[in-house]
Structures are given as structure tokens and as C-alpha cells.
Enzyme design. Structure first.
Site, PDB file in Angstrom:
ATOM      1  N   CYS A 193       8.380  -6.032  11.410  1.00 52.05           N
ATOM      2  CA  CYS A 193       7.306  -6.132  10.420  1.00 52.05           C
ATOM      3  C   CYS A 193       7.843  -6.336   8.997  1.00 52.05           C
ATOM      4  O   CYS A 193       8.530  -5.461   8.468  1.00 52.05           O
ATOM      5  CB  CYS A 193       6.514  -4.830  10.520  1.00 52.05           C
ATOM      6  SG  CYS A 193       5.233  -4.583   9.319  1.00 52.05           S
ATOM      7  N   CYS A 222       2.569   0.364   8.821  1.00 55.05           N
ATOM      8  CA  CYS A 222       2.389  -0.634   7.765  1.00 55.05           C
ATOM      9  C   CYS A 222       0.906  -0.962   7.589  1.00 55.05           C
ATOM     10  O   CYS A 222       0.414  -1.076   6.472  1.00 55.05           O
ATOM     11  CB  CYS A 222       3.167  -1.902   8.110  1.00 55.05           C
ATOM     12  SG  CYS A 222       2.918  -3.215   6.920  1.00 55.05           S
TER      13      CYS A 222
END
Ligand SMILES: Nc1ncnc2c1ncn2[C@@H]1O[C@H](COP(=O)(O)OP(=O)(O)OP(=O)(O)O)[C@@H](O)[C@H]1O
Length: 379
Positions: free
Chosen positions: A198, A102
Site C-alpha cells: 500500500c 490506511c
């Protein structure tokens, strides 16, 4: 003649760290813009949505600081570039770390591009990490707070990405960040830290994963083949896992641990005792290795490494190999080093880079002829 202010777009999550990052940049005289990303649709059946609450906190902080703020949606990009890989890794029986991908693909990829479109010179985040520059080469350093250091999650960034980054709170401890937020009267000063996967947040992991991947229950056996029960699907278990096995008491009376997976036969291997030898390895093979410096370090070389985020540094020797698979030998055997997780290398305070743990081995190097469940070659 007054110098044009440098424009910095701050990734604002609605949390205290990025709020203080924005505050400090403003105090340092930058032109600060707040940008909130929505990467996951987390609204539930009742319409409750954490992202909406977080964005409301961004609005309150930005208004308090007198800075403009925007929101951007990267749900599609997150799904295609991070989440699909996350699922694929679980499908292969591995334990991925989506935060690392990410950071490379979204926060310092899509987000950075968006910020540049908004005329930014650089972007900033509330990560606990520091940067140093020497002769045009950027180095990533650990955050000053040893309990919060996030360099582990940032090792996959390249020189271009680092050259555009500012980590305004990297020299601070979390306690100091909260104090600054309170003194400045920031509405997020007391907000609790985010947890969970996340951008996806806190979930019942089994239930969540089963929405995307079909679970294939199978047998649980010891390495010598003794049947110990059933498992719910290999993807739900990770090396060194103790909870949720549903077996206890028998044998030596010690708790049971996951020590390996056989994907082809859908068997989960378990053994008794935290210090069972099957949980230890002497080295690993890393793929997708990325070095932050302009030149990869000359190898073989000795440095320290972490095999998971919450771990003390361990001494290792790193050997290159022709097929871009790096061999990492541990100075002493390591517990539950897990395929799919990242190995991150350090030289003192400097994060050198890292890679994905593809397999572990015992002894000097992997012996393809004598594979055990822990040593399975990935497909
Ligand atoms: N939804 C988001 N929109 C914009 N930036 C974000 C978002 N989520 C995280 N970030 C950026 O990435 C940084 C690190 O993210 P992480 O989830 O580790 O934050 P955190 O420690 O919870 O920090 P914070 O207290 O700022 O939420 C944040 O400080 C922020 O700058």
C-alpha cells in the site's frame, strides 16, 4: 431556483478506477474536485519517482474532465499511523495488512478531513464496494465484481466515515470500468493496475524490510525438533509459505511449508506437504474487532468470513468474550489462517465488520496450557 451542487472530493491515484469514479460523478452533476495524496517518498537514486508520474496522470485526467485538482502530502501521517504499526507487527513475527489501517487512518481519516476543509460534502474513491443507507444507518456491501470486491479492506470504517463516502464504481465490473474509460477517452484507460505494498509499491520485500528491522537469522526445525537448516529472520516468513525456504527433496519428497514461528527461541517451524495438519486450525481469536452497524450483532451468531483477501467465504460462528477478544469457530478446518491478517465477516452481500487475527487454535477453543508454536500467545 437551482439547487446548490453537492461538492465531492475524489481521491485520484492516477489509476483508471478513480479516473472513472471522477468521470461518473461529473456526469451525475456533482461539483467534482480531484485530490492526489503522496504518502511515501518513493524517489530512487536516479530521481525516478512513481508518485510524480501518477500525479501527472491525475493532471491529465482532471484536465480532460475539466475539474480542479490538488495534491496533498501525508507522508508523516502515513509513517506514524500506518507504517510504524506495519513494522511493529513484522517485528512480532506477524503478517499485517497495511491497506486496512490506511483506509481507516489516511484515506477516510486525514484525506477526509482535508476534503472537508476544502468545503466537500463527501469524498469518493475508486474502491470496488457499495453502500446502502436505511434509517440513517449505513451498510457496507461487497463490490458487484466478485473478482475485485474490496470490502475486505474497508471493514474498519465507522458510520461517520461511511456517511461521507461515495463509491461511484462499486456497482461495475472492472471490464466495464475500462470500457467507460476508453469511450470517454480518459488518458488512464489502459494503465495497468497498481500492485505491491500500500502506497509503497512493488519492492524486493526482504531488502525493503531489512532497511527498517534488523534481521535475526536462526534455525529451521520440524515440529518434532529435527534441524532442517537456517532461516534469514522470522519476519521474512509467513504461515503457509512455500517459496524461499531452500529445502527440498528430502523426506517424502513433498514441498516444505512454514507451519509456525517461535519468537522467543527464534525458530522457524517447517513441515512437509501442503496438507500437513499443522497448517490447519479450527478457530481463531480476533482482537480490535469493529462492527460497522450501529449495534454489534447479537452473538453467538453464524455468518461467513474471509481470513485473507483472496479467499472464498467460509462459514463461522462468532462468540463474544468479556475481554474484547472474540472467538471465531470455523465450520470446517481452515488452511494457514495467519496472525496479523484480518478476519472479515459477511452476511450475504453485507460486510458486517472484522478484526485482527491474534491467534488460531485447534479443537473447541484455545487451551493455554497446551500451546504449540501455532498457538503462541502474543506478547
Ligand atoms: N495516491 C492517491 N491519492 C488519492 N487517492 C488515492 C490514492 N491512491 C489510492 N487512492 C484512492 O483509493 C482507491 C483505492 O485504492 P487502490 O490502491 O485499491 O486503487 P486501485 O484499484 O489501484 O485504483 P486506481 O485504479 O484508482 O488506482 C483509489 O481508487 C483512489 O480513489
Amino acid at each position: 431556483m437551482s439547487r446548490k451542487k453537492e461538492r465531492v472530493v475524489v481521491g485520484m491515484s492516477g489509476g483508471v478506477d478513480s479516473s472513472v469514479a471522477a468521470l461518473l460523478l461529473k456526469e451525475q452533476g456533482y461539483e467534482v474536485i480531484g485530490l492526489f495524496m503522496k504518502n511515501w517518498d518513493d524517489s530512487d537514486e536516479t530521481g525516478h519517482c512513481t508518485a510524480a508520474e501518477d500525479f501527472e496522470d491525475v493532471r491529465r485526467v482532471a484536465s480532460h474532465l475539466g475539474i480542479p485538482y490538488y495534491s496533498v502530502n501525508f507522508e508523516k501521517e502515513y509513517s506514524e499511523r500506518v507504517f510504524s504499526h506495519f513494522l511493529e507487527e513484522y517485528r512480532r513475527g506477524r503478517t499485517p495488512n497495511p491497506d486496512i489501517l490506511c483506509n481507516r487512518e489516511i484515506k477516510f481519516g486525514e484525506f477526509l478531513n482535508k476534503a472537508l476543509q476544502l468545503g466537500a460534502d463527501r469524498i469518493a474513491t475508486g474502491h470496488y464496494a457499495r453502500l446502502a443507507e436505511e434509517g440513517g444507518e449505513y451498510r457496507l456491501l461487497r463490490g458487484a465484481d466478485p473478482d475485485k470486491d474490496q470490502s475486505y479492506f474497508l471493514y474498519a470504517l465507522n458510520q461517520e466515515q461511511l456517511s461521507k463516502a461515495i463509491f461511484p464504481i462499486g456497482h461495475l465490473r472492472k471490464r466495464e470500468v475500462r470500457e467507460i474509460a476508453e469511450k470517454a477517452g480518459l488518458p488512464t484507460a489502459k494503465k495497468k493496475d497498481s500492485t505491491g505494498i500500500c502506497f509503497i509499491g512493488e519492492r524486493n520485500f526482504k531488502e525493503f524490510l531489512s532497511q527498517y528491522l534488523p534481521a535475526q537469522p536462526g534455525e529451521m526445525r520440524t515440529l518434532s525438533g529435527e534441524y532442517k537448516g537456517r532461516h534469514d529472520g522470522l519476519m521474512y516468513y509467513t504461515l503457509g509459505q512455500r517459496r524461499g525456504l531452500g529445502i527440498g527433496g528430502s523426506g517424502t519428497g513433498e514441498p516444505w511449508f512454514v507451519v509456525g514461528k517461535d519468537l522467543e527461541r527464534n525458530i522457524l517451524y517447517v513441515e512437509q506437504g501442503r496438507d500437513h495438519p499443522a497448517l490447519y486450525s479450527d478457530g481463531l481469536i480476533a482482537t480490535d474487532v469493529h462492527w460497522i452497524g450501529k449495534r454489534p450483532p447479537e452473538s453467538p451468531f453464524t455468518c461467513t468470513a474471509k481470513f485473507r483477501y483472496r479467499q472464498k467465504d467460509q462459514e463461522v460462528t462468532v462468540f463474544p468474550s468479556a475481554d474484547r477478544r472474540w472467538l471465531v469457530r470455523f465450520a470446517k478446518p481452515q488452511w494457514a489462517v495467519t496472525p496479523g491478517q484480518s478476519v472479515v465477516f459477511y452476511d450475504g452481500e453485507v460486510c458486517l465488520g472484522g478484526g485482527i487475527i491474534d491467534q488460531t487454535f485447534k479443537g473447541e477453543k484455545p487451551e493455554p496450557a497446551k500451546t504449540t508454536p501455532l498457538l503462541q500467545e502474543s506478547k
